[in-house]
Design an enzyme around this catalytic site. Sequence first.
Site, mmCIF file in Angstrom:
data_model
loop_
_atom_site.group_PDB
_atom_site.id
_atom_site.type_symbol
_atom_site.label_atom_id
_atom_site.label_comp_id
_atom_site.label_asym_id
_atom_site.label_seq_id
_atom_site.Cartn_x
_atom_site.Cartn_y
_atom_site.Cartn_z
ATOM 1 N N ARG A 225 0.843 -1.186 0.000
ATOM 2 C CA ARG A 225 0.000 0.000 0.000
ATOM 3 C C ARG A 225 0.883 1.243 0.000
ATOM 4 N NH1 ARG A 225 -3.225 -2.920 -1.513
ATOM 5 N NH2 ARG A 225 -5.262 -3.498 -0.676
ATOM 6 N N HIS A 273 0.852 -0.187 -10.373
ATOM 7 C CA HIS A 273 -0.082 -1.012 -9.602
ATOM 8 C C HIS A 273 -0.456 -2.284 -10.373
ATOM 9 C CE1 HIS A 273 -2.978 -0.598 -5.994
ATOM 10 N NE2 HIS A 273 -2.730 -1.873 -6.239
#
Length: 310
Positions: A225, A273
Amino acid sequence: MTTNILFAANATRWATYEAPLRRALDAAGLSYDLSPEHAPETVDYIVYAPSQEISDFTPFKRLKAVLNLWAGVETVVNNPTLRVPLARMVDHGLTRGMVEWVTGHVLRHHLGLDAYIHGLNGRWTHNVPPLARDRRVSVLGLGELGRACAETLAGLGFDTAGWSRSARTIPNLTCLHGADGLTAALERAEILVLLLPDTPATRDILTAATLAHLPEGAVILNPGRGTLIDDAALLTALESGRVGHATLDTFRTEPLPPEHPYWAHPRVTITPHIASETRPDTASEVIAENVRRGEAGEPLLHLVDRDLGY
């Protein structure tokens, strides 16, 4: 009786997921009505993606559970109107994708491949890397993804340690926990992998103070994250040489703004990502199994602990 399942995600994801979800629900032997347009008062289960527009679950009077499409649940776990079980996605395809990304980048930095990819410019530089057994890797986070990555790296021979907030025992893996364990994990980490969830306890786990515990020139991989890292502190550590390279897949703001200093930094690698993505076929099987369990009165898989946030 027909079970009504609301697919709460954008139109593109509905086009991608409709067929595999129907196949999985059929294989589970369920009588169902799957749609992105059910009236709230008729819905039994919500297949939930953070990009959709539901923020108030109060109108869903029949709702039995929310089944998250992603592993991360930080956008929904603290919603005060959600009073039914919340299940996160633990998907074999997602796990294998993460293992492959982490393993690939650990090997890249372990072997020093960047020097050869960018070219030696005619210099015969004979730098032989150590064997994996002599390279210390620490993985912060020993959930489904962290454990799978740590076990794979240990299986390749890396001197691997894993850290979690509470004590864990995993065969053939050095397990550390708590504040003292975090310091020990950082101090040994020639390569540090971040696979923690986004919770109040994990945000900014890498600050100037914690980065100072790393060995000089350590490599950081963050497919977890973006909120785990204090970006300003990491940039300072890169400039000082405390951190030799950072390979980052997640960021506080996504897409990463074009003006962000990470883009131009010579010791930062950005991947957009892509470290791990929910695979429609395998994710649909997980969702269908949880609907089957719910209808059969069996415990749901991968339930979120609201107090812990994951």
